[in-house]
Scaffold this motif. Structure first.
Motif, PDB file in Angstrom:
ATOM      1  N   ARG A  40       0.829  -1.211   0.000  1.00 25.04           N
ATOM      2  CA  ARG A  40       0.000   0.000   0.000  1.00 25.04           C
ATOM      3  C   ARG A  40       0.865   1.264   0.000  1.00 25.04           C
ATOM      4  O   ARG A  40       0.540   2.243  -0.678  1.00 25.04           O
ATOM      5  CB  ARG A  40      -0.918   0.025   1.230  1.00 25.04           C
ATOM      6  CG  ARG A  40      -2.006  -1.016   1.238  1.00 25.04           C
ATOM      7  CD  ARG A  40      -2.878  -0.849   2.467  1.00 25.04           C
ATOM      8  NE  ARG A  40      -3.777   0.290   2.342  1.00 25.04           N
ATOM      9  CZ  ARG A  40      -4.407   0.859   3.364  1.00 25.04           C
ATOM     10  NH1 ARG A  40      -4.175   0.434   4.616  1.00 25.04           N
ATOM     11  NH2 ARG A  40      -5.237   1.862   3.168  1.00 25.04           N
ATOM     12  N   THR A  41       1.969   1.231   0.749  1.00 26.18           N
ATOM     13  CA  THR A  41       2.868   2.388   0.809  1.00 26.18           C
ATOM     14  C   THR A  41       3.491   2.644  -0.558  1.00 26.18           C
ATOM     15  O   THR A  41       3.563   3.796  -1.017  1.00 26.18           O
ATOM     16  CB  THR A  41       3.959   2.161   1.864  1.00 26.18           C
ATOM     17  OG1 THR A  41       3.347   2.011   3.151  1.00 26.18           O
ATOM     18  CG2 THR A  41       4.927   3.329   1.892  1.00 26.18           C
ATOM     19  N   ARG A  42       3.946   1.590  -1.231  1.00 24.60           N
ATOM     20  CA  ARG A  42       4.531   1.752  -2.566  1.00 24.60           C
ATOM     21  C   ARG A  42       3.488   2.266  -3.552  1.00 24.60           C
ATOM     22  O   ARG A  42       3.780   3.126  -4.395  1.00 24.60           O
ATOM     23  CB  ARG A  42       5.108   0.417  -3.052  1.00 24.60           C
ATOM     24  CG  ARG A  42       6.298  -0.088  -2.240  1.00 24.60           C
ATOM     25  CD  ARG A  42       7.019  -1.208  -2.958  1.00 24.60           C
ATOM     26  NE  ARG A  42       6.163  -2.372  -3.187  1.00 24.60           N
ATOM     27  CZ  ARG A  42       5.997  -3.372  -2.319  1.00 24.60           C
ATOM     28  NH1 ARG A  42       6.630  -3.338  -1.149  1.00 24.60           N
ATOM     29  NH2 ARG A  42       5.218  -4.400  -2.611  1.00 24.60           N
ATOM     30  N   ARG A  49      -4.371   4.244  -4.384  1.00 24.09           N
ATOM     31  CA  ARG A  49      -4.804   3.922  -3.026  1.00 24.09           C
ATOM     32  C   ARG A  49      -5.598   2.626  -3.044  1.00 24.09           C
ATOM     33  O   ARG A  49      -6.534   2.460  -3.823  1.00 24.09           O
ATOM     34  CB  ARG A  49      -5.689   5.033  -2.462  1.00 24.09           C
ATOM     35  CG  ARG A  49      -6.103   4.826  -1.013  1.00 24.09           C
ATOM     36  CD  ARG A  49      -7.259   5.737  -0.649  1.00 24.09           C
ATOM     37  NE  ARG A  49      -8.462   5.409  -1.396  1.00 24.09           N
ATOM     38  CZ  ARG A  49      -9.315   4.453  -1.031  1.00 24.09           C
ATOM     39  NH1 ARG A  49      -9.083   3.704   0.040  1.00 24.09           N
ATOM     40  NH2 ARG A  49     -10.384   4.206  -1.752  1.00 24.09           N
ATOM     41  N   TYR A  50      -5.197   1.707  -2.175  1.00 27.40           N
ATOM     42  CA  TYR A  50      -5.901   0.423  -2.070  1.00 27.40           C
ATOM     43  C   TYR A  50      -6.343   0.216  -0.623  1.00 27.40           C
ATOM     44  O   TYR A  50      -5.563   0.424   0.312  1.00 27.40           O
ATOM     45  CB  TYR A  50      -4.996  -0.738  -2.488  1.00 27.40           C
ATOM     46  CG  TYR A  50      -4.497  -0.635  -3.913  1.00 27.40           C
ATOM     47  CD1 TYR A  50      -5.379  -0.493  -4.965  1.00 27.40           C
ATOM     48  CD2 TYR A  50      -3.122  -0.680  -4.192  1.00 27.40           C
ATOM     49  CE1 TYR A  50      -4.918  -0.397  -6.272  1.00 27.40           C
ATOM     50  CE2 TYR A  50      -2.661  -0.589  -5.489  1.00 27.40           C
ATOM     51  CZ  TYR A  50      -3.561  -0.445  -6.527  1.00 27.40           C
ATOM     52  OH  TYR A  50      -3.109  -0.347  -7.820  1.00 27.40           O
ATOM     53  N   SER A  51      -7.581  -0.212  -0.435  1.00 27.30           N
ATOM     54  CA  SER A  51      -8.092  -0.473   0.911  1.00 27.30           C
ATOM     55  C   SER A  51      -7.765  -1.905   1.320  1.00 27.30           C
ATOM     56  O   SER A  51      -7.638  -2.790   0.462  1.00 27.30           O
ATOM     57  CB  SER A  51      -9.600  -0.259   0.958  1.00 27.30           C
ATOM     58  OG  SER A  51     -10.269  -1.291   0.256  1.00 27.30           O
ATOM     59  N   PRO A  52      -7.631  -2.172   2.618  1.00 30.68           N
ATOM     60  CA  PRO A  52      -7.408  -3.553   3.066  1.00 30.68           C
ATOM     61  C   PRO A  52      -8.476  -4.513   2.571  1.00 30.68           C
ATOM     62  O   PRO A  52      -8.188  -5.678   2.263  1.00 30.68           O
ATOM     63  CB  PRO A  52      -7.422  -3.429   4.593  1.00 30.68           C
ATOM     64  CG  PRO A  52      -6.984  -2.021   4.867  1.00 30.68           C
ATOM     65  CD  PRO A  52      -7.570  -1.211   3.750  1.00 30.68           C
ATOM     66  N   THR A 195     -18.159 -16.629   4.356  1.00 33.15           N
ATOM     67  CA  THR A 195     -18.169 -15.192   4.600  1.00 33.15           C
ATOM     68  C   THR A 195     -16.939 -14.831   5.419  1.00 33.15           C
ATOM     69  O   THR A 195     -16.671 -15.450   6.451  1.00 33.15           O
ATOM     70  CB  THR A 195     -19.418 -14.763   5.388  1.00 33.15           C
ATOM     71  OG1 THR A 195     -20.591 -15.095   4.652  1.00 33.15           O
ATOM     72  CG2 THR A 195     -19.402 -13.265   5.639  1.00 33.15           C
ATOM     73  N   LEU A 196     -16.195 -13.843   4.960  1.00 26.73           N
ATOM     74  CA  LEU A 196     -15.002 -13.375   5.660  1.00 26.73           C
ATOM     75  C   LEU A 196     -15.305 -12.073   6.375  1.00 26.73           C
ATOM     76  O   LEU A 196     -15.869 -11.143   5.784  1.00 26.73           O
ATOM     77  CB  LEU A 196     -13.856 -13.179   4.675  1.00 26.73           C
ATOM     78  CG  LEU A 196     -13.324 -14.478   4.055  1.00 26.73           C
ATOM     79  CD1 LEU A 196     -12.552 -14.186   2.787  1.00 26.73           C
ATOM     80  CD2 LEU A 196     -12.464 -15.237   5.049  1.00 26.73           C
ATOM     81  N   GLY A 197     -14.937 -11.993   7.655  1.00 28.11           N
ATOM     82  CA  GLY A 197     -15.117 -10.789   8.452  1.00 28.11           C
ATOM     83  C   GLY A 197     -13.770 -10.140   8.715  1.00 28.11           C
ATOM     84  O   GLY A 197     -12.842 -10.796   9.202  1.00 28.11           O
ATOM     85  N   VAL A 198     -13.657  -8.860   8.407  1.00 33.89           N
ATOM     86  CA  VAL A 198     -12.383  -8.145   8.474  1.00 33.89           C
ATOM     87  C   VAL A 198     -12.402  -7.161   9.637  1.00 33.89           C
ATOM     88  O   VAL A 198     -13.283  -6.294   9.717  1.00 33.89           O
ATOM     89  CB  VAL A 198     -12.117  -7.391   7.152  1.00 33.89           C
ATOM     90  CG1 VAL A 198     -10.792  -6.627   7.224  1.00 33.89           C
ATOM     91  CG2 VAL A 198     -12.120  -8.366   5.979  1.00 33.89           C
ATOM     92  N   GLY A 199     -11.447  -7.289  10.537  1.00 37.70           N
ATOM     93  CA  GLY A 199     -11.293  -6.356  11.638  1.00 37.70           C
ATOM     94  C   GLY A 199     -10.230  -5.308  11.338  1.00 37.70           C
ATOM     95  O   GLY A 199      -9.688  -5.244  10.239  1.00 37.70           O
ATOM     96  N   LEU A 245      -2.302 -13.186   1.913  1.00 35.33           N
ATOM     97  CA  LEU A 245      -2.156 -11.811   2.413  1.00 35.33           C
ATOM     98  C   LEU A 245      -0.766 -11.581   3.008  1.00 35.33           C
ATOM     99  O   LEU A 245      -0.138 -10.549   2.775  1.00 35.33           O
ATOM    100  CB  LEU A 245      -3.228 -11.523   3.453  1.00 35.33           C
ATOM    101  CG  LEU A 245      -4.668 -11.419   2.935  1.00 35.33           C
ATOM    102  CD1 LEU A 245      -5.660 -11.410   4.089  1.00 35.33           C
ATOM    103  CD2 LEU A 245      -4.846 -10.167   2.069  1.00 35.33           C
ATOM    104  N   GLU A 246      -0.293 -12.554   3.767  1.00 37.22           N
ATOM    105  CA  GLU A 246       1.012 -12.389   4.414  1.00 37.22           C
ATOM    106  C   GLU A 246       2.155 -12.452   3.400  1.00 37.22           C
ATOM    107  O   GLU A 246       3.236 -11.901   3.662  1.00 37.22           O
ATOM    108  CB  GLU A 246       1.203 -13.460   5.484  1.00 37.22           C
ATOM    109  CG  GLU A 246       0.281 -13.269   6.670  1.00 37.22           C
ATOM    110  CD  GLU A 246       0.522 -14.228   7.817  1.00 37.22           C
ATOM    111  OE1 GLU A 246       0.128 -13.917   8.950  1.00 37.22           O
ATOM    112  OE2 GLU A 246       1.107 -15.304   7.555  1.00 37.22           O
TER     113      GLU A 246
END
Length: 249
Positions: A40-42, A49-52, A195-199, A245-246
């Motif tokens: 995201r920084t790059r 701009r990209y959201s999580p 369903t994925l829940g994002v915190g 993701l990691e």
């Protein structure tokens, strides 16, 4: 004091009635978001701009395309049928204002398995900033709100229970996020088998090479419909999304 339920909330009530037949089981994990935040920084330095949420939608779509049993839907009680879909349509929930009321709406990112991060973000940006009282994509919801209650409920049920067209309404998997607030994690049933829940992303202690350090960590939950898949398959999906993701580059 009592008042009539706003018409703008009808679709939410209809949806909650339909998901009563689900047999949800909940899993959760923690994701080290170091690589995602570096990306995201790059991107920000390059003017993008990209959201999580976009990363989760993309990675989950790519993973679920490899898990056809989880990228499926079931319908019926006496003679249940299962539909397996050759595409991954991601449903993303949105906090919107419609008719002067705060409501949850959703958009479907189609064929995520064939898209890149830029395409996913562009789609979500359009729906996040768009007016649901005017956008043509929400015309069906507006018509549903305008119909008498029994007719609206019958129309919603017909659409929700038709396996061939259900992905256009609920997607083949769902992603919902409350990470923009101080919410570490939550579980939700999005009308799909997975369903994925994002915190939120927040600094937490982690162990790397036997040493305790601090890293940006996001809690990620997965709710699955036990009628369709079992825990081992769901655990595979969650683990693979976490790994994607990691290891994001």
């Amino acid at each position: 004091m009592t008042a009539r339920l706003p018409r703008e909330r009808r679709h939410t009530l209809f949806f909650l009635q339909e998901v009563r037949s689900f047999a949800p089981v909940f899993l959760d994990t923690e994701v080290d978001m170091t690589q995602v935040l570096a990306h995201r920084t790059r991107a920000r330095a390059a003017g993008r701009r990209y959201s999580p949420v976009s990363y989760v939608v993309l990675c989950a779509g790519q993973i679920l395309a490899k898990h056809p049993d989880a990228n499926a839907a079931v319908q019926g009680r006496l003679r249940p049928k299962v539909a397996h879909y050759p595409f991954a349509h991601g449903k993303v929930t949105l906090d919107k204002q419609q008719g002067g009321h705060r409501v949850v709406l959703a958009t479907i990112v189609r064929d995520v398995q064939e898209r890149d991060l830029e395409e996913v973000q562009r789609h979500l940006d359009r729906f996040r900033t768009g007016d649901p009282d005017r956008m043509p994509e929400f015309a069906a919801i507006r018509r549903l709100h305008a119909r008498p209650w029994p007719l609206a409920l019958a129309a919603f049920r017909r659409a929700a229970r038709a396996l061939p067209v259900r992905p256009a309404l609920t997607g083949t998997y769902a992603v919902t996020s409350l990470g923009h607030r101080d919410v570490d994690g939550f579980h939700s049933v999005g009308g799909t088998t997975v369903t994925l829940g994002v915190g939120r992303i927040t600094d937490r202690p982690v162990v790397r090479d036997g040493e305790v350090t601090v890293a940006p960590v996001m809690r990620l939950s997965l709710a699955f419909d036990h009628r369709v898949i079992d825990g081992a398959e769901a655990a595979d999906v969650l683990t693979e999304v976490k790994s994607a993701l990691e290891g994001y580059r």
